[in-house]
Each structure stands twice: as C-alpha cells, then as structure tokens.
Write a protein that holds these residues in place. Sequence first.
Motif, mmCIF file in Angstrom:
data_model
loop_
_atom_site.group_PDB
_atom_site.id
_atom_site.type_symbol
_atom_site.label_atom_id
_atom_site.label_comp_id
_atom_site.label_asym_id
_atom_site.label_seq_id
_atom_site.Cartn_x
_atom_site.Cartn_y
_atom_site.Cartn_z
ATOM 1 N N MET A 1 0.972 -1.305 -0.080
ATOM 2 C CA MET A 1 -0.058 0.043 0.100
ATOM 3 C C MET A 1 0.726 1.105 -0.036
ATOM 4 S SD MET A 1 -3.164 0.959 -0.092
ATOM 5 C CE MET A 1 -4.119 2.408 0.154
ATOM 6 N N MET A 2 2.052 1.336 0.690
ATOM 7 C CA MET A 2 2.928 2.527 0.739
ATOM 8 C C MET A 2 3.375 2.679 -0.624
ATOM 9 S SD MET A 2 2.661 3.957 3.559
ATOM 10 C CE MET A 2 4.073 4.994 3.481
ATOM 11 N N THR A 3 3.909 1.782 -1.462
ATOM 12 C CA THR A 3 4.214 1.927 -2.803
ATOM 13 C C THR A 3 3.072 2.362 -3.735
ATOM 14 O OG1 THR A 3 5.684 -0.311 -2.504
ATOM 15 C CG2 THR A 3 5.310 0.539 -4.742
ATOM 16 N N LEU A 4 1.823 2.081 -3.478
ATOM 17 C CA LEU A 4 0.899 2.820 -4.141
ATOM 18 C C LEU A 4 0.849 4.073 -3.646
ATOM 19 C CD1 LEU A 4 -2.655 1.464 -4.897
ATOM 20 C CD2 LEU A 4 -2.460 3.766 -4.071
ATOM 21 N N LEU A 5 0.965 4.639 -2.446
ATOM 22 C CA LEU A 5 0.716 5.801 -2.055
ATOM 23 C C LEU A 5 1.800 6.903 -2.534
ATOM 24 C CD1 LEU A 5 -0.749 5.368 1.644
ATOM 25 C CD2 LEU A 5 -1.997 6.190 -0.645
ATOM 26 N N ARG A 6 2.836 6.208 -2.414
ATOM 27 C CA ARG A 6 4.301 7.104 -2.908
ATOM 28 C C ARG A 6 4.058 7.515 -4.396
ATOM 29 N NH1 ARG A 6 7.078 3.570 0.751
ATOM 30 N NH2 ARG A 6 7.665 2.148 -0.851
ATOM 31 N N GLN A 7 3.687 6.117 -5.295
ATOM 32 C CA GLN A 7 3.740 6.398 -6.664
ATOM 33 C C GLN A 7 2.748 7.396 -6.972
ATOM 34 O OE1 GLN A 7 6.093 5.304 -8.544
ATOM 35 N NE2 GLN A 7 5.154 6.380 -10.270
ATOM 36 N N PHE A 8 1.396 7.190 -6.335
ATOM 37 C CA PHE A 8 0.279 8.232 -6.406
ATOM 38 C C PHE A 8 0.760 9.629 -6.186
ATOM 39 C CE2 PHE A 8 -2.850 11.134 -4.593
ATOM 40 C CZ PHE A 8 -4.257 10.804 -5.515
ATOM 41 N N ALA A 9 1.380 10.070 -5.093
ATOM 42 C CA ALA A 9 1.806 11.512 -4.714
ATOM 43 C C ALA A 9 2.686 11.643 -5.895
ATOM 44 C CB ALA A 9 2.591 11.409 -3.302
ATOM 45 N N PHE A 10 3.626 10.981 -6.193
ATOM 46 C CA PHE A 10 4.796 11.517 -7.477
ATOM 47 C C PHE A 10 4.195 11.557 -8.667
ATOM 48 C CE2 PHE A 10 7.767 10.530 -10.481
ATOM 49 C CZ PHE A 10 8.979 11.399 -10.279
ATOM 50 N N GLY A 128 -0.870 3.422 -8.433
ATOM 51 C CA GLY A 128 -0.670 4.864 -8.054
ATOM 52 C C GLY A 128 -0.486 5.561 -9.331
ATOM 53 N N ASN A 129 0.207 5.339 -10.214
ATOM 54 C CA ASN A 129 -0.015 6.057 -11.674
ATOM 55 C C ASN A 129 -1.129 6.313 -12.375
ATOM 56 O OD1 ASN A 129 2.873 6.664 -12.128
ATOM 57 N ND2 ASN A 129 3.306 4.591 -12.409
ATOM 58 N N ILE A 130 -1.971 5.377 -12.316
ATOM 59 C CA ILE A 130 -3.474 5.494 -13.063
ATOM 60 C C ILE A 130 -4.192 6.570 -11.891
ATOM 61 C CG2 ILE A 130 -5.781 4.247 -13.152
ATOM 62 C CD1 ILE A 130 -3.970 3.622 -15.467
ATOM 63 N N LEU A 131 -4.059 6.106 -10.655
ATOM 64 C CA LEU A 131 -4.907 7.158 -9.928
ATOM 65 C C LEU A 131 -4.511 8.689 -9.612
ATOM 66 C CD1 LEU A 131 -5.702 4.611 -7.039
ATOM 67 C CD2 LEU A 131 -7.339 5.401 -8.533
ATOM 68 N N GLY A 132 -3.159 8.706 -9.711
ATOM 69 C CA GLY A 132 -2.469 9.958 -9.595
ATOM 70 C C GLY A 132 -2.761 10.699 -10.942
ATOM 71 N N LYS A 133 -2.646 10.375 -12.132
ATOM 72 C CA LYS A 133 -2.799 10.985 -13.332
ATOM 73 C C LYS A 133 -4.395 11.012 -13.823
ATOM 74 C CE LYS A 133 1.776 9.658 -15.075
ATOM 75 N NZ LYS A 133 2.347 11.078 -14.927
ATOM 76 N N LEU A 134 -5.159 10.210 -13.416
ATOM 77 C CA LEU A 134 -6.702 10.186 -14.095
ATOM 78 C C LEU A 134 -7.677 10.494 -13.117
ATOM 79 C CD1 LEU A 134 -6.462 6.740 -16.158
ATOM 80 C CD2 LEU A 134 -5.685 9.105 -16.823
ATOM 81 N N LEU A 135 -7.563 10.434 -11.678
ATOM 82 C CA LEU A 135 -8.654 10.669 -10.706
ATOM 83 C C LEU A 135 -8.925 12.313 -10.824
ATOM 84 C CD1 LEU A 135 -9.830 8.482 -9.126
ATOM 85 C CD2 LEU A 135 -8.441 9.370 -7.134
ATOM 86 N N PRO A 136 -10.311 12.499 -11.053
ATOM 87 C CA PRO A 136 -10.700 13.797 -11.028
ATOM 88 C C PRO A 136 -10.208 14.832 -9.930
ATOM 89 C CG PRO A 136 -12.501 12.275 -11.974
ATOM 90 C CD PRO A 136 -11.441 11.331 -11.243
ATOM 91 N N GLY A 137 -10.730 14.100 -8.667
ATOM 92 C CA GLY A 137 -10.643 14.973 -7.459
ATOM 93 C C GLY A 137 -10.046 13.981 -6.253
ATOM 94 N N LEU A 138 -9.537 14.677 -5.269
ATOM 95 C CA LEU A 138 -9.195 13.686 -4.022
ATOM 96 C C LEU A 138 -10.171 13.540 -3.046
ATOM 97 C CD1 LEU A 138 -5.612 14.775 -3.857
ATOM 98 C CD2 LEU A 138 -6.608 12.845 -5.179
#
Length: 419
Positions: A1-10, A128-138
Amino acid sequence: MMTLLRQFAFARYHRFASRDQVQSWQNKQLERHLQWVCEHSPFYQSLRNQPLEAFPIMNKSLMMANLDAINTRGLKTDQLMSVALKAEQSRQFEQSVVNSVTVGLSSGTSGQRGLFLADSREKQLWAGNILGKLLPGLWQKHRIALALRANSPLYKAVAKGPIQFFYADLNQPHDVWIRALDRFQPTLLIGSAQALQFCAMYSGTFGERKMSPARLISGAEVLTPVDRALIEQTFAGELHEVYQCTEGFLACTDTQGQMRWNQDIVHIEKHWLNPEKTHYSPIITDFRRRTQPIIRYQLDDVIAAQHDDAPFEPLGAIAGRCGDCLRLGQDGAQTMVLPDLVYRAVTLAIEERVDYRITQTDTQCLTIEALPQIHERIRDAVLGVLQTLGAGTVRFEYAPPPDWHPMNKQRRVVNLCKF
C-alpha cells in the motif's frame, strides 16, 4: 500500500521544470534499471554495462519467442498462456495469477496475442500512476467503472479506501452491461472508444437512470473525431484519452486536454515513418517493469508528431496501426496513406456522424463499408487524399455498414492486403 501511495503522490504532484531535467532524470533511472535487468534476466545478461542503444529492438513476436529467458521470475510461457486463456474463457480473471504474478493477455489485433506480467509491487506502481494521473478529485468518493474486453487482478489494485470499482464485461449483451453501468452510476468511466460509443447511444434506455460520469477516459482503440463528437455531445463530463496497452501505461491527457507521454514511467525513441517526420512508431523502455522487462520495444502504432516546450513531450494523435497504413500501387511505386489522413478527410467531408470502415483488399482496391447513401461521399473524401499524395488509380467496392462488437477492436481503416 505504501508503494501505491508514494507513486500516487509522485505521479500527481511531482513537477519537472524542463525537458532537459526530464531527460537527465530518465538517464539515471535507465542506468539503474538496465543494470538490474542484466543481473536478473537471462536474455539480457550479455549486455551488462552497455548503453540503451546497444540493446536490441524488441517487438511482440520476439517477446513471445523469448519470454522464458526475458522474464526475471523463471516463468514458462506455455503455462502463462494456458492460465491467461483459461481465465479469459471462464471470465474468472482473478484466477489469472502464476506464482503471485498477474498474467494479462492482449487482444491480438496485430495477429498475435501477447502476455503482460506484473508482480504485486508493479501492480501498486501501476495503480498509483493511474490514480495519480486520472482521478478527477481527491476529496470525494469515486466509483470507477471499466468497460473493457477483459478484467484483471491488476485493475482491482485501484479499489482502495473510498474508491469503488466495477468491471463491465463486454462479452455480455450490450443491454446487460450498459444497464449494470447505469445502476453503478460511475463518476469515472474508462473504456474503449467503441464501448464509450455504445454507452453514449444506449445509456438510460434500459429502464435505469442515464449515467453521468464526471470524467470519461478513452483507451485501447483509436478515438476518431467522429467518435469523440458523439461521446462529448452525449455526456457532460470531460473526455480524456489514455495510451494503455500490454506494454504499459504510456501516455494520457493532461489538465489542459493535451495527450503527453508519461515520461516519468517510460523512455521514448522514435522510428520515423516518413521523410517529413510527421508520424512515427514509438520505441518504449519502461524503467518500472522488472518481472517482464520492456526495453526498446517497438509498437505497431502510428503516432502523429507534435512539438512544444513543456517538460513532457506531446502526442498529436494515436493515428492507427502501422499494419493498417494503406499501401496502394505496385511494388516500387507504392503510396503509403496514414490512417489519420483518412479519418480527417471523412470528418471534414461529412458533418454528421457516420459509421464506416475502409479496407484495402488488393494493391489497387479499397472496400467502403457504410450506408449506401454515403458511399460516394466517403469515396470522394478518400480520393481527395489519394490525389494529394499522388497515388495511382484505385478501384472501389462497396458493402453495408460494419457490424461492430465491443469485444473486437474498432478499426476504421484496415489493410488486409498481403504484399
């Protein structure tokens, strides 16, 4: 899960100041990645300490022929293919796992089916990449729906916390999966261009409330201007594009609506398709993929070139497959016609939405599939392109409109001619 969150933030918040900074950062990623791959992949061991340009150009047939040696987990291609096919046939995609590695299967549009391998770390990076780049709002709940040909445990990696996930199985009758989507009421709808067209035409017609996603993402097929117009006129949400395939999450639309390479994930080389350097096929190196290294992999896609000074390089359009470029005339005097020239000509010639397919069946013969009343208008549009390019005499044949099915890729320009 931490890998996902770090990649999401990046993926969402990291900003590069310039293209030079991107290239410098990529060079460090590539050096580290190539060293790791050469230590763990039997196929690449002999290339240790060599620069990227020393690595061979890869394609689907080479990948499949050498996958046993390329992958870094000692997995066997026959077993992987067997598991992937069984999952697709049973539609039990959660079973598509071998030794904790998720196995995906390409659609086989190019004539050969390819495999996609990802371990748990790579699934988290992808999500993480998909959510970080495509999610409309947090700061809201999201209902993400996928209208694609096959589900995968990879996709379910995005179903975290306030995110609900739904897979619409396009193998079912369209009234079944569209009704299910209407019930789910997605806030983010991801699908092939063809599936999104079906949603635009039939959502709300099967007894449920019409869906109203805040954002729609088109991928897996060419999104032509006529397809885009139908989807945008039907749904009020934003329509973005992704370039996602078995080879990786390659590009997506930015906040200004411009498609750009995901150069924080992949390195891009260009194989130019014409002397004018207006179109190229991309050669990609993914410096996140370790289970199945993707190094200098040349895709069969046609990319329209575009230029600006932003840190990540833009794409003009995903313009079709190299194999579907029309090649008219005899050997030695052939004229190549890029698919997007045909899309553009038909769109300019016919204002209303038309359904069509243009297929090359011989060196000097094109078949137009469309309603009879627009055969001549499409022919005239195509002739205009051919005359501009100096193509010789071409014979036209005619047929009724194509019978599309979301389980098969929608290709409006097809070359069946074997040279």
